[in-house]
Design a protein around this motif. Structure first.
Motif, PDB file in Angstrom:
ATOM      1  N   PRO A  32       0.814  -1.224   0.000  1.00 54.22           N
ATOM      2  CA  PRO A  32       0.000   0.000   0.000  1.00 54.22           C
ATOM      3  C   PRO A  32       0.845   1.270   0.000  1.00 54.22           C
ATOM      4  CG  PRO A  32      -0.924  -1.604   1.526  1.00 54.22           C
ATOM      5  CD  PRO A  32       0.397  -2.154   1.078  1.00 54.22           C
ATOM      6  N   ALA A  33       1.947   1.273   0.766  1.00 48.97           N
ATOM      7  CA  ALA A  33       2.771   2.477   0.877  1.00 48.97           C
ATOM      8  C   ALA A  33       3.350   2.902  -0.464  1.00 48.97           C
ATOM      9  CB  ALA A  33       3.902   2.241   1.881  1.00 48.97           C
ATOM     10  N   GLN A  34       3.621   1.942  -1.349  1.00 47.34           N
ATOM     11  CA  GLN A  34       4.181   2.290  -2.652  1.00 47.34           C
ATOM     12  C   GLN A  34       3.233   3.139  -3.481  1.00 47.34           C
ATOM     13  OE1 GLN A  34       5.463  -1.977  -3.454  1.00 47.34           O
ATOM     14  NE2 GLN A  34       7.014  -0.862  -4.617  1.00 47.34           N
ATOM     15  N   ILE A 159     -12.274  16.170  -7.642  1.00 45.23           N
ATOM     16  CA  ILE A 159     -11.256  15.166  -7.371  1.00 45.23           C
ATOM     17  C   ILE A 159     -11.302  14.791  -5.894  1.00 45.23           C
ATOM     18  CG2 ILE A 159      -8.779  14.712  -7.267  1.00 45.23           C
ATOM     19  CD1 ILE A 159      -8.424  16.367  -9.747  1.00 45.23           C
ATOM     20  N   SER A 160     -11.450  13.494  -5.615  1.00 42.07           N
ATOM     21  CA  SER A 160     -11.516  12.971  -4.260  1.00 42.07           C
ATOM     22  C   SER A 160     -10.300  12.094  -4.005  1.00 42.07           C
ATOM     23  CB  SER A 160     -12.799  12.152  -4.067  1.00 42.07           C
ATOM     24  OG  SER A 160     -12.768  11.451  -2.842  1.00 42.07           O
ATOM     25  N   THR A 161      -9.694  12.226  -2.829  1.00 47.56           N
ATOM     26  CA  THR A 161      -8.499  11.447  -2.501  1.00 47.56           C
ATOM     27  C   THR A 161      -8.697  10.635  -1.224  1.00 47.56           C
ATOM     28  OG1 THR A 161      -7.536  13.357  -1.351  1.00 47.56           O
ATOM     29  CG2 THR A 161      -6.924  13.038  -3.659  1.00 47.56           C
ATOM     30  N   TYR A 162      -9.916  10.143  -0.991  1.00 50.32           N
ATOM     31  CA  TYR A 162     -10.184   9.238   0.119  1.00 50.32           C
ATOM     32  C   TYR A 162      -9.909   7.813  -0.359  1.00 50.32           C
ATOM     33  CZ  TYR A 162     -12.976  13.238   1.751  1.00 50.32           C
ATOM     34  OH  TYR A 162     -13.405  14.480   2.123  1.00 50.32           O
ATOM     35  N   GLY A 163      -9.049   7.079   0.358  1.00 47.97           N
ATOM     36  CA  GLY A 163      -8.759   5.725  -0.087  1.00 47.97           C
ATOM     37  C   GLY A 163      -8.008   4.924   0.953  1.00 47.97           C
ATOM     38  N   VAL A 164      -8.101   3.587   0.838  1.00 51.58           N
ATOM     39  CA  VAL A 164      -7.384   2.660   1.711  1.00 51.58           C
ATOM     40  C   VAL A 164      -6.814   1.537   0.851  1.00 51.58           C
ATOM     41  CG1 VAL A 164      -8.777   3.117   3.766  1.00 51.58           C
ATOM     42  CG2 VAL A 164      -9.476   1.321   2.178  1.00 51.58           C
ATOM     43  N   GLY A 165      -5.824   0.846   1.406  1.00 50.12           N
ATOM     44  CA  GLY A 165      -5.250  -0.300   0.720  1.00 50.12           C
ATOM     45  C   GLY A 165      -5.118  -1.470   1.660  1.00 50.12           C
ATOM     46  N   VAL A 166      -5.345  -2.666   1.160  1.00 52.31           N
ATOM     47  CA  VAL A 166      -5.227  -3.864   1.991  1.00 52.31           C
ATOM     48  C   VAL A 166      -4.726  -5.006   1.123  1.00 52.31           C
ATOM     49  CG1 VAL A 166      -7.652  -4.467   1.629  1.00 52.31           C
ATOM     50  CG2 VAL A 166      -6.452  -5.395   3.593  1.00 52.31           C
ATOM     51  N   LEU A 167      -3.815  -5.804   1.668  1.00 53.19           N
ATOM     52  CA  LEU A 167      -3.240  -6.922   0.936  1.00 53.19           C
ATOM     53  C   LEU A 167      -4.077  -8.183   1.110  1.00 53.19           C
ATOM     54  CD1 LEU A 167       0.534  -6.410   1.799  1.00 53.19           C
ATOM     55  CD2 LEU A 167      -0.510  -6.141  -0.460  1.00 53.19           C
ATOM     56  N   ASN A 168      -4.103  -8.974   0.066  1.00 58.04           N
ATOM     57  CA  ASN A 168      -4.678 -10.329   0.049  1.00 58.04           C
ATOM     58  C   ASN A 168      -6.206 -10.380   0.017  1.00 58.04           C
ATOM     59  OD1 ASN A 168      -2.022 -11.423   0.239  1.00 58.04           O
ATOM     60  ND2 ASN A 168      -2.086 -11.070   2.435  1.00 58.04           N
ATOM     61  N   SER A 169      -6.900  -9.633   0.874  1.00 57.29           N
ATOM     62  CA  SER A 169      -8.361  -9.650   0.834  1.00 57.29           C
ATOM     63  C   SER A 169      -8.902  -8.357   1.423  1.00 57.29           C
ATOM     64  CB  SER A 169      -8.933 -10.847   1.595  1.00 57.29           C
ATOM     65  OG  SER A 169      -8.667 -10.729   2.979  1.00 57.29           O
ATOM     66  N   SER A 196     -10.801 -11.353  -2.693  1.00 56.17           N
ATOM     67  CA  SER A 196      -9.521 -11.867  -2.206  1.00 56.17           C
ATOM     68  C   SER A 196      -8.709 -12.488  -3.333  1.00 56.17           C
ATOM     69  CB  SER A 196      -9.739 -12.900  -1.091  1.00 56.17           C
ATOM     70  OG  SER A 196     -10.470 -14.006  -1.572  1.00 56.17           O
ATOM     71  N   GLN A 197      -7.401 -12.365  -3.205  1.00 55.08           N
ATOM     72  CA  GLN A 197      -6.429 -13.024  -4.082  1.00 55.08           C
ATOM     73  C   GLN A 197      -5.069 -12.917  -3.397  1.00 55.08           C
ATOM     74  OE1 GLN A 197      -6.313 -12.181  -8.378  1.00 55.08           O
ATOM     75  NE2 GLN A 197      -4.090 -12.046  -8.208  1.00 55.08           N
ATOM     76  N   PRO A 198      -4.416 -14.033  -3.101  1.00 55.65           N
ATOM     77  CA  PRO A 198      -3.133 -13.969  -2.398  1.00 55.65           C
ATOM     78  C   PRO A 198      -2.119 -13.104  -3.149  1.00 55.65           C
ATOM     79  CG  PRO A 198      -3.965 -16.220  -2.439  1.00 55.65           C
ATOM     80  CD  PRO A 198      -4.862 -15.428  -3.329  1.00 55.65           C
ATOM     81  N   GLY A 199      -1.491 -12.208  -2.416  1.00 56.10           N
ATOM     82  CA  GLY A 199      -0.449 -11.370  -2.992  1.00 56.10           C
ATOM     83  C   GLY A 199      -0.935 -10.106  -3.666  1.00 56.10           C
ATOM     84  N   ALA A 200      -2.247  -9.970  -3.875  1.00 54.44           N
ATOM     85  CA  ALA A 200      -2.779  -8.789  -4.561  1.00 54.44           C
ATOM     86  C   ALA A 200      -3.027  -7.660  -3.565  1.00 54.44           C
ATOM     87  CB  ALA A 200      -4.064  -9.136  -5.296  1.00 54.44           C
ATOM     88  N   LEU A 201      -2.967  -6.444  -4.066  1.00 56.18           N
ATOM     89  CA  LEU A 201      -3.308  -5.264  -3.287  1.00 56.18           C
ATOM     90  C   LEU A 201      -4.680  -4.782  -3.727  1.00 56.18           C
ATOM     91  CD1 LEU A 201      -2.766  -2.791  -1.465  1.00 56.18           C
ATOM     92  CD2 LEU A 201      -1.549  -1.756  -3.397  1.00 56.18           C
ATOM     93  N   PHE A 202      -5.604  -4.651  -2.774  1.00 55.11           N
ATOM     94  CA  PHE A 202      -6.941  -4.158  -3.080  1.00 55.11           C
ATOM     95  C   PHE A 202      -7.067  -2.707  -2.617  1.00 55.11           C
ATOM     96  CE2 PHE A 202      -7.498  -8.734  -3.038  1.00 55.11           C
ATOM     97  CZ  PHE A 202      -8.184  -8.926  -4.243  1.00 55.11           C
ATOM     98  N   ILE A 203      -7.624  -1.892  -3.490  1.00 51.27           N
ATOM     99  CA  ILE A 203      -7.763  -0.465  -3.238  1.00 51.27           C
ATOM    100  C   ILE A 203      -9.240  -0.139  -3.100  1.00 51.27           C
ATOM    101  CG2 ILE A 203      -7.322   1.845  -4.162  1.00 51.27           C
ATOM    102  CD1 ILE A 203      -5.100   0.497  -5.892  1.00 51.27           C
ATOM    103  N   GLY A 204      -9.616   0.479  -1.981  1.00 47.58           N
ATOM    104  CA  GLY A 204     -10.983   0.925  -1.779  1.00 47.58           C
ATOM    105  C   GLY A 204     -11.018   2.443  -1.779  1.00 47.58           C
TER     106      GLY A 204
END
Length: 259
Positions: A32-34, A159-169, A196-204
């Protein structure tokens, strides 16, 4: 050719391959930090109607500036549940921030209609999926250039910049904003969706258009849910090809009789 000369030739090929693979490689897991995303715990869903909502205050994306070229594949194809939500039309993408501080929005995925033909408020919060409400490519690879400044964003009414990131699911609330009253779901069963997907980054991402007075916000971070994965640099792929080619040559020469 003698066997010793064949080994020397193999050593040259393999040595060259290792030199190539020391080039910047993005095959590792994307974090997520990247992409300037605050981290949301895998175990805690995000939603408006939770008794202790993780999003009682807004999560914002941050600017990011790669030290070396970063190639990322964004997808709304699989797993099922990716795409946009809500009745409004918006685009998922990023802003490029120039040296003068001005931000230019670049779209990755855009809605061409507000929601899918069979979508509803109660069923899936007006889901928009690829090939229906969202047209064009379902997977897009973006190269974020070194030392440039970017920020993941939505474009809706602004333009909206609200967002989160989570790995795997990623588990999120899919009750439509219209069912919320005083921070709880009124007269509607609150559904949750997990992608979910192992190793993937999900962006909300959240468009931030639904607000109430004070600190009461409608923030479910599912106005766009997108998957992101790192893509190897071309130099890395070339290096891997050289290794494979060297091994194949070695086997053929070893099998051939010495002259």
């Amino acid at each position: 050719m003698s066997f010793k000369r064949a080994l020397a030739s193999i050593g040259l090929v393999v040595g060259t391959a290792f030199t190539l693979t020391t080039a910047p490689a993005q095959a590792a897991k994307l974090t997520p930090a990247q992409l300037g995303l605050p981290v949301l715990s895998n175990q805690a869903p995000v939603g408006n109607g939770l008794s202790s909502p993780k999003a009682s205050f807004p999560y914002y994306t941050s600017t990011f500036s790669p030290s070396q070229s970063l190639r990322v594949r964004f997808s709304i194809l699989t797993p099922e549940g990716l795409g946009s939500r809500g009745m409004g039309m918006s685009s998922f993408g990023y802003t490029v921030i120039g040296s003068d501080g001005k931000a230019t929005f670049q779209s990755i995925f855009s809605e061409t209609r507000p929601y899918d033909p069979n979508a509803s408020a109660k069923g899936n919060d007006w889901l928009g999926s690829c090939g229906k409400a969202i047209t064009g490519a379902c997977e897009v690879t973006i190269t974020f250039e070194a030392n440039k400044t970017y920020q993941l964003s939505l474009l809706s009414k602004g333009i909206s910049t609200y967002g989160v990131g989570v790995l795997n699911s990623y588990t999120f609330d899919t009750a439509s904003d219209q069912f919320y009253k005083n921070g709880t779901v009124a007269g509607h069963k609150q559904p949750f969706t997990t992608v979910s997907q192992p190793g993937a980054l999900f962006i909300g991402m959240e468009d931030g258009e639904y607000k109430k007075s004070g600190n009461n916000f409608y923030y479910d971070y599912q106005d766009w849910v997108v998957k992101a994965e790192a893509v190897p640099e071309p130099a890395t792929l070339l290096g891997l090809g050289a290794v494979a080619g060297g091994m194949l040559v070695a086997r053929r020469r070893k099998a051939a009789p010495s002259v």
